[in-house]
Scaffold this motif. Structure first.
Motif, PDB file in Angstrom:
ATOM      1  N   ASP A  87       0.839  -1.186   0.000  1.00 33.97           N
ATOM      2  CA  ASP A  87       0.000   0.000   0.000  1.00 33.97           C
ATOM      3  C   ASP A  87       0.885   1.252   0.000  1.00 33.97           C
ATOM      4  O   ASP A  87       1.896   1.310   0.692  1.00 33.97           O
ATOM      5  CB  ASP A  87      -0.818  -0.090   1.294  1.00 33.97           C
ATOM      6  N   ASN A  88       0.511   2.218  -0.804  1.00 29.94           N
ATOM      7  CA  ASN A  88       1.284   3.469  -0.821  1.00 29.94           C
ATOM      8  C   ASN A  88       0.320   4.642  -0.605  1.00 29.94           C
ATOM      9  O   ASN A  88       0.019   5.398  -1.528  1.00 29.94           O
ATOM     10  CB  ASN A  88       2.033   3.591  -2.153  1.00 29.94           C
ATOM     11  N   LYS A  89      -0.189   4.728   0.622  1.00 29.31           N
ATOM     12  CA  LYS A  89      -1.140   5.796   0.933  1.00 29.31           C
ATOM     13  C   LYS A  89      -0.581   6.677   2.041  1.00 29.31           C
ATOM     14  O   LYS A  89       0.136   6.184   2.930  1.00 29.31           O
ATOM     15  CB  LYS A  89      -2.471   5.186   1.368  1.00 29.31           C
TER      16      LYS A  89
ATOM     17  N   ALA B 174       6.810   8.106  -6.184  1.00 27.72           N
ATOM     18  CA  ALA B 174       6.956   6.988  -7.133  1.00 27.72           C
ATOM     19  C   ALA B 174       8.019   6.057  -6.560  1.00 27.72           C
ATOM     20  O   ALA B 174       9.053   6.531  -6.079  1.00 27.72           O
ATOM     21  CB  ALA B 174       7.388   7.481  -8.491  1.00 27.72           C
TER      22      ALA B 174
ATOM     23  N   MET C 159       7.295  -4.026  -8.964  1.00 30.15           N
ATOM     24  CA  MET C 159       6.108  -3.268  -9.385  1.00 30.15           C
ATOM     25  C   MET C 159       6.328  -1.801  -9.054  1.00 30.15           C
ATOM     26  O   MET C 159       6.979  -1.479  -8.060  1.00 30.15           O
ATOM     27  CB  MET C 159       4.876  -3.744  -8.621  1.00 30.15           C
ATOM     28  N   GLU C 160       5.742  -0.949  -9.873  1.00 31.53           N
ATOM     29  CA  GLU C 160       5.839   0.493  -9.619  1.00 31.53           C
ATOM     30  C   GLU C 160       4.635   0.951  -8.806  1.00 31.53           C
ATOM     31  O   GLU C 160       3.510   0.513  -9.073  1.00 31.53           O
ATOM     32  CB  GLU C 160       5.881   1.245 -10.949  1.00 31.53           C
ATOM     33  N   PHE C 161       4.885   1.804  -7.849  1.00 28.86           N
ATOM     34  CA  PHE C 161       3.800   2.332  -7.007  1.00 28.86           C
ATOM     35  C   PHE C 161       3.800   3.854  -7.053  1.00 28.86           C
ATOM     36  O   PHE C 161       4.852   4.486  -6.936  1.00 28.86           O
ATOM     37  CB  PHE C 161       3.961   1.859  -5.551  1.00 28.86           C
ATOM     38  N   TYR C 162       2.603   4.410  -7.181  1.00 25.30           N
ATOM     39  CA  TYR C 162       2.404   5.863  -7.149  1.00 25.30           C
ATOM     40  C   TYR C 162       1.446   6.184  -5.995  1.00 25.30           C
ATOM     41  O   TYR C 162       0.816   5.257  -5.455  1.00 25.30           O
ATOM     42  CB  TYR C 162       1.860   6.335  -8.502  1.00 25.30           C
TER      43      TYR C 162
ATOM     44  N   GLY D 297      -1.402   6.533  -3.513  1.00 24.79           N
ATOM     45  CA  GLY D 297      -2.747   5.951  -3.493  1.00 24.79           C
ATOM     46  C   GLY D 297      -2.820   4.533  -4.046  1.00 24.79           C
ATOM     47  O   GLY D 297      -3.861   3.884  -3.981  1.00 24.79           O
ATOM     48  N   ASP D 298      -1.711   4.014  -4.592  1.00 28.11           N
ATOM     49  CA  ASP D 298      -1.719   2.664  -5.194  1.00 28.11           C
ATOM     50  C   ASP D 298      -1.760   1.571  -4.134  1.00 28.11           C
ATOM     51  O   ASP D 298      -1.202   1.714  -3.046  1.00 28.11           O
ATOM     52  CB  ASP D 298      -0.449   2.454  -6.035  1.00 28.11           C
ATOM     53  N   ARG D 299      -2.410   0.497  -4.508  1.00 24.90           N
ATOM     54  CA  ARG D 299      -2.340  -0.720  -3.678  1.00 24.90           C
ATOM     55  C   ARG D 299      -2.312  -1.914  -4.635  1.00 24.90           C
ATOM     56  O   ARG D 299      -3.136  -2.015  -5.533  1.00 24.90           O
ATOM     57  CB  ARG D 299      -3.551  -0.822  -2.751  1.00 24.90           C
ATOM     58  N   ASP D 300      -1.353  -2.797  -4.456  1.00 23.38           N
ATOM     59  CA  ASP D 300      -1.252  -3.977  -5.321  1.00 23.38           C
ATOM     60  C   ASP D 300      -0.829  -5.170  -4.468  1.00 23.38           C
ATOM     61  O   ASP D 300      -0.482  -4.998  -3.300  1.00 23.38           O
ATOM     62  CB  ASP D 300      -0.245  -3.739  -6.454  1.00 23.38           C
TER      63      ASP D 300
END
Lengths: 370, 157
Positions: free
Chosen positions: B41-43, B55, B66-69, B71-74
């Motif tokens: 999670d990137n929040k 980023a 994986m790339e995270f920006y 608000g992203d969650r993967d």
């Protein structure tokens, strides 16, 4: 002593194989499928099915005919897979864990089957077949009602919406083709599931070794003559039970290998046709109810599945309906089993007649059909 | 008291050892093969205690990065308990961080916040229960309360 080639005897010995070869040789060009596609499919299907077919060898060696009760082992494998999926065990670990869970169930079911078949000597095949139906009911009771109710199932994703019982189709994503992909080797345009082949190879080595052991020799002796074996001090009933137990355990592992390749499981139907397809493959490979070898397994799997691959397309090309090809291949598979049983009965009668003629001083009994 | 035949005792000992090995093997397969879903999670903290990373490239073990920006969650699906996460912020001059962590055996899903991890806030890894599972469990509990006498094969009076 020189042997002359007798085409009638050769045809009688290999009738099922010859019919399959003729039908497939006709269907392959009609289907229009490329050789590359057919060969790749065959490589996949050998890995998927051969182990299951191997599970039939030992009971045949012990004179018990085709173990249609192998579906009991298939059910044990499925229960193992359900538990492995529920516990979220991934990859080859999941398959090995499913085997460990299925093993005691398969041993227990094999023991029950062996005890039952010992009480139905001479009628093992039909008894095993019906035993499979009976155990299917027990399996449904366990999987449809007890799992999630008495047997704890954690994952709501695999249980029915009512909260207990397993869904009709179980996704095996966690273990999907994990054995096949463990050592997938690309040779030209073909991908070979080498790890699966190695497991099958190990089983071949085991069978070759087992035939040479005391237990293996006992099984062969019992397969030839139970009365003589008993007189020689062999525990006939115990040995027969062991043959069925090993067969059931192998069927359990075979079903796990089969299902990991398929990637999903029809929870209540996946095992139903297992015995039938395995028996058909073995008989198409030139085995009989009383004699089966390792080459019979491979020849049978290749021939039967070659027909399975090409027949729907051939049906579609000839009649504009793939379903006709499906019906035809099913009919041929059943015909293979029926024909093998008829040939076996005919040979038995012919041998008995020759033996009687020999006793009357006529034709030598030694020339009987084997 | 009758003395156990040494042969039989040896046989039973071998059987006991085999059973123990069998169980141990099952446990090892379970522990090393148990799958876990890690939700990365990137929040940013709603209270503003830490920001989301602008980023970043995240990888766990040998899995594909994986790339995270913001608000992203993967998710990463991993096998076993011990893992190593590498977070590489794409901002110039930002420092990469690599941390080893251990997942609880019984948990299927964990939430890993890279924004917390990079800010040094604790706990950056938490157990996560999907809302649908929570809802199902609540419905079942309510059903059990409503039908307390229900037994197998018999729905009760």
């Amino acid at each position: 002593m020189s042997k002359t080639f007798d085409p009638r005897k050769f045809l009688a010995d290999n009738l099922v194989v010859v019919i399959f070869l003729v039908v497939t040789a006709f269907a392959v060009p009609v289907s229009g499928l490329s050789a590359q596609f057919i060969i790749q499919e065959l490589f996949t299907r050998i890995g998927r099915n051969a182990f299951l077919v191997f599970s039939l060898l030992l009971p045949i060696m012990a004179g018990m005919g085709i173990n249609f009760g192998m579906v009991l082992g298939a059910m044990a494998g499925e229960i193992g897979l359900i538990i492995a999926v529920d516990w979220g065990i991934l990859g080859v670990n999941g398959l090995a864990f499913a085997s460990l869970v299925g093993m005691p169930i398969a041993v227990f079911l094999g023991w029950i089957a062996g005890e039952v078949l010992n009480r139905a000597k001479g009628r093992e095949m039909v008894t095993g077949y019906i035993l499979g139906f009976f155990m299917d009911g027990v399996y449904q009771l366990v999987v449809l009602y007890m799992m999630g109710y008495i047997i704890p199932i954690r994952s709501p994703a695999i249980t029915l919406s009512r909260g207990y019982g397993i869904r009709n189709t179980l996704g095996l994503d966690s273990v999907r083709q994990s054995l096949d992909n463990l050592l997938a080797v690309r040779i030209g345009p073909y991908v070979l599931p080498l790890a699966t082949y190695m497991v099958i190879g190990l089983l071949c080595v085991f069978i070759i070794w087992f035939r040479r052991t005391k237990l293996g020799q006992d099984m062969r002796a019992i397969g030839q003559d139970q009365g003589v074996s008993h007189s020689a001090g062999i525990s006939v009933e115990r040995t027969r039970i062991i043959a069925i137990m090993i067969s059931t355990v192998l069927a359990m592992i075979g079903q796990i290998i089969f299902l990991q390749n398929m990637g999903n499981m029809a929870t209540y139907n996946a095992h139903k046709q297992t015995g039938f397809f395995a028996a058909a493959a073995l008989l198409v490979g030139g085995a009989s109810v009383s004699k089966a070898t390792i080459p019979n397994v491979f020849i049978g799997v290749v021939l039967l599945h070659l027909m399975y691959i090409v027949m729907p397309r051939a049906g579609a090309q000839l009649f504009g309906e793939a379903q006709i090809g499906e019906f035809f291949r099913d009919a041929l598979s059943y015909a293979a089993i029926a024909m093998a049983l008829v040939i076996y009965a005919w040979r038995k009668r012919a041998n008995a007649e020759r033996a009687r003629a020999g006793l009357r001083g006529g034709e030598a009994a030694a020339g009987g059909v084997k | 008291m009758s003395k156990l035949d040494p042969k039989a005792a040896r046989r039973w000992a071998i059987r006991a050892v085999l059973a123990a090995v069998y169980l141990a093997l099952a446990v090892i397969l379970f522990v090393t093969g148990k799958g876990h879903t890690i939700l990365v999670d990137n929040k940013a903290d709603p209270a503003g205690a830490y920001p989301a990373l602008k980023a970043a490239v995240v990888s766990i073990g040998r899995q594909k990065p994986m790339e995270f920006y913001p608000g992203d969650r993967d998710k990463f699906v991993v096998k076993g308990q011990r893992h190593r996460i590498r977070v590489k912020p794409l901002a110039p001059g930002a420092q990469e961080r690599e941390v080893e962590f251990r997942l609880p055996l019984g948990q299927d899903m964990t939430l890993l916040s890279i924004s917390k991890l990079m800010a040094g806030a604790e706990p950056w890894i938490e157990v996560f229960v999907a809302p649908t599972v929570q809802q199902m469990a609540a419905e079942r509990a309510a059903d059990d309360l409503a039908n307390p006498l229900e037994t197998f094969g018999n729905t009760g009076p």
